[in-house]
Structures are given as structure tokens and as C-alpha cells.
Design a protein around this motif. Structure first.
Motif, PDB file in Angstrom:
ATOM      1  N   LYS A   5     -36.086  13.101 -23.937  1.00 54.59           N
ATOM      2  CA  LYS A   5     -35.361  13.896 -24.652  1.00 54.59           C
ATOM      3  C   LYS A   5     -34.850  14.423 -22.640  1.00 54.59           C
ATOM      4  O   LYS A   5     -33.888  14.800 -22.933  1.00 54.59           O
ATOM      5  N   TYR A   8     -33.149  13.293 -20.543  1.00 57.35           N
ATOM      6  CA  TYR A   8     -31.553  12.955 -20.952  1.00 57.35           C
ATOM      7  C   TYR A   8     -30.819  14.188 -20.985  1.00 57.35           C
ATOM      8  O   TYR A   8     -29.871  14.409 -20.536  1.00 57.35           O
ATOM      9  N   ARG A   9     -31.242  15.052 -21.654  1.00 59.94           N
ATOM     10  CA  ARG A   9     -30.565  16.148 -21.065  1.00 59.94           C
ATOM     11  C   ARG A   9     -30.415  16.620 -19.891  1.00 59.94           C
ATOM     12  O   ARG A   9     -29.452  17.160 -19.460  1.00 59.94           O
TER      13      ARG A   9
END
Length: 58
Positions: A5, A8-9
Motif C-alpha cells: 500500500k 502504491y501510494r
């Protein structure tokens, strides 16, 4: 936050920043104000994504 996560951020933030710089560049070369506005919107997305608003739990 998991590692994927977070990755991806950061990738999305990098893409927003590159898109904003590109829009500013095209807007300044062609004189089209639309690209400058688009760059502003993309840059705002970058900064809002970099510092997300956190809500307090009650």
C-alpha cells in the motif's frame, strides 16, 4: 500500513507530480491556460495525497 500500500501510494504521488510538471511545461510552451490549470489541479492532488487529512476517532 502494509508495504505494498505504501509503495502504491508513493507511485501514485510520483505520477501526479510528473503529470503536473508535464502539464505546466506544455502550458508554458503552447500558451494554453487549460494545461496550467490542469497542472495546478494535479499538483493539489499531489500535496493533498502527501499530507492526508486524518480524522479523529471519537
Amino acid at each position: 500500513m502494509s508495504t505494498m500500500k505504501r509503495l502504491y501510494r508513493y507511485l501514485i504521488l510520483l505520477a501526479l507530480l510528473i503529470a503536473a510538471i508535464s502539464a505546466y511545461s506544455v502550458g508554458s510552451q503552447t500558451g494554453m491556460f487549460v494545461f496550467i490549470i490542469l497542472g495546478f489541479i494535479l499538483e493539489a492532488g499531489f500535496w493533498l495525497g502527501l499530507f492526508p487529512v486524518r480524522r479523529r476517532r471519537q
